[in-house]
Design an enzyme around this catalytic site. Structure first.
Site, PDB file in Angstrom:
ATOM      1  N   GLU A  74      18.553 -64.970  43.133  1.00 23.09           N
ATOM      2  CA  GLU A  74      17.650 -65.378  42.060  1.00 23.09           C
ATOM      3  C   GLU A  74      18.273 -65.129  40.687  1.00 23.09           C
ATOM      4  OE1 GLU A  74      15.216 -67.116  42.697  1.00 23.09           O
ATOM      5  OE2 GLU A  74      13.697 -66.243  43.997  1.00 23.09           O
TER       6      GLU A  74
ATOM      7  N   HIS B 190      18.503 -70.980  42.077  1.00 20.86           N
ATOM      8  CA  HIS B 190      19.004 -70.027  43.081  1.00 20.86           C
ATOM      9  C   HIS B 190      19.797 -70.730  44.176  1.00 20.86           C
ATOM     10  CE1 HIS B 190      14.923 -70.294  45.393  1.00 20.86           C
ATOM     11  NE2 HIS B 190      15.812 -70.850  46.184  1.00 20.86           N
TER      12      HIS B 190
ATOM     13  N   ASP C 143      20.250 -66.708  54.360  1.00 21.20           N
ATOM     14  CA  ASP C 143      19.173 -65.794  53.973  1.00 21.20           C
ATOM     15  C   ASP C 143      18.050 -65.746  54.994  1.00 21.20           C
ATOM     16  OD1 ASP C 143      18.332 -68.376  53.472  1.00 21.20           O
ATOM     17  OD2 ASP C 143      18.107 -68.114  51.314  1.00 21.20           O
TER      18      ASP C 143
ATOM     19  N   ASP D 299      14.786 -72.842  40.314  1.00 19.69           N
ATOM     20  CA  ASP D 299      15.227 -71.909  39.267  1.00 19.69           C
ATOM     21  C   ASP D 299      16.750 -71.714  39.298  1.00 19.69           C
ATOM     22  OD1 ASP D 299      15.510 -70.491  41.607  1.00 19.69           O
ATOM     23  OD2 ASP D 299      14.327 -68.747  40.974  1.00 19.69           O
TER      24      ASP D 299
HETATM   25  C1  GLP Z   1      14.811 -71.841  49.622  1.00 17.33           C
HETATM   26  C2  GLP Z   1      16.121 -71.333  50.280  1.00 17.33           C
HETATM   27  C3  GLP Z   1      17.335 -71.956  49.636  1.00 17.33           C
HETATM   28  C4  GLP Z   1      17.069 -73.432  49.429  1.00 17.33           C
HETATM   29  C5  GLP Z   1      16.012 -73.613  48.373  1.00 17.33           C
HETATM   30  C6  GLP Z   1      15.590 -75.040  48.136  1.00 17.33           C
HETATM   31  O1  GLP Z   1      14.075 -70.869  49.019  1.00 17.33           O
HETATM   32  N1  GLP Z   1      16.271 -69.917  50.302  1.00 17.33           N
HETATM   33  O2  GLP Z   1      18.481 -71.713  50.432  1.00 17.33           O
HETATM   34  O3  GLP Z   1      18.236 -74.081  48.992  1.00 17.33           O
HETATM   35  O4  GLP Z   1      14.926 -72.760  48.571  1.00 17.33           O
HETATM   36  O5  GLP Z   1      14.628 -75.475  49.043  1.00 17.33           O
HETATM   37  P1  GLP Z   1      14.186 -76.974  49.185  1.00 17.33           P
HETATM   38  O6  GLP Z   1      15.341 -77.686  49.808  1.00 17.33           O
HETATM   39  O7  GLP Z   1      13.005 -76.956  50.096  1.00 17.33           O
HETATM   40  O8  GLP Z   1      13.888 -77.468  47.827  1.00 17.33           O
END
Ligand code: GLP
Length: 236
Positions: A143, A138, A67, A136
């Site tokens: 989402e 995702h 992404d 959440d």
């Molecule tokens: C982000 C990314 C995800 C990631 C998630 C968790 O928004 N788009 O690919 O897995 O959030 O992030 P973190 O590892 O900082 O908790």
């Protein structure tokens, strides 16, 4: 599904890096699906060490990222392209021309997303997809929704995601409201899935995702239908 609970972030990172390294050693021209967020940073650092020691060679590897924020140019430190260059690509011997991150600044986002899926298809799909999980549920930026979206697409970020990701920006208002994300098809067609999760605060969503009903309201729950998923979790 293989579910490992380990007792430190360091162990989670080393184990995940070893699994990715094993993939590249057994198939040098692997297509790796990569993730951002704070969780995989340790995994990437360890891959850098393994590469520097000569244990793994990325020269034939291709990567496709999950992404990107819409509207953040690559020079912006919060863009995912910048993140990948800094936290992984600069640490390993990969050809940057073989690294793909969706372009969130493309003048024609519709064209960008359909070309992204075509690229993955032409590469023969993803051999190993690394994932984190959002608070959440995702994956990528898929989402909670009424449906699982199949293709790479533009999304409006959930307010909880904006709040969770605000820690990387000066202020919450700076977090982009939209992103581009790989859809569920490319993720679910990856031959292997490796998910890294750290922090007690993720425990509840992890339980919902892997032991609750399969629902687009918990996007990661679709992974219950994937035949080869490894989850490495640490409370730390
Ligand atoms: C982000 C990314 C995800 C990631 C998630 C968790 O928004 N788009 O690919 O897995 O959030 O992030 P973190 O590892 O900082 O908790």
């Amino acid at each position: 599904m293989k579910f490992f609970t380990v007792d430190s972030y360091e162990k989670m990172s080393r184990q995940a890096a070893n699994i990715i390294a094993a993939q590249v050693i057994s198939k040098p021209n692997s297509v790796l699906g990569l993730a951002t967020g704070s969780t995989p940073i340790g995994t990437y650092a360890r891959l850098g060490e393994l590469c520097a020691q000569g244990d793994v060679d990325f020269s034939e590897v291709t990567t496709v990222n999950l992404d990107e924020y819409v509207g953040l140019p690559v020079e912006n430190e919060q863009s995912y392209r910048y993140f990948m260059n800094k936290n992984l690509f600069s640490l390993i011997n990969i050809d940057l021309a073989h690294t793909f991150v969706p372009n969130g600044c493309a003048p024609d986002i519709e064209k960008e997303v359909s070309e992204y899926d075509l690229r993955i298809e032409r590469l023969g799909g993803i051999d190993l997809q690394l994932l984190g999980i959002g608070i959440d549920g995702h994956i990528g930026f898929n989402e909670p929704n009424d449906v699982f979206v199949k293709e790479t697409h533009e999304v409006v970020l959930d307010p909880s995601t904006i709040t969770a990701n605000a820690r990387f920006f000066e202020k919450e208002e700076d977090v982009p409201k939209k992103a581009v994300t790989m859809g569920m098809q490319a993720i679910m067609q990856a031959k292997k899935i490796l998910m890294v999760v750290n922090g007690k605060k993720k425990e509840e969503i992890l339980k919902k995702a892997f032991f609750g009903p399969i629902t687009p309201q918990v996007p990661a729950s679709i992974l219950q239908l994937h035949p080869d998923v490894t989850v490495i979790y640490t409370e730390e």
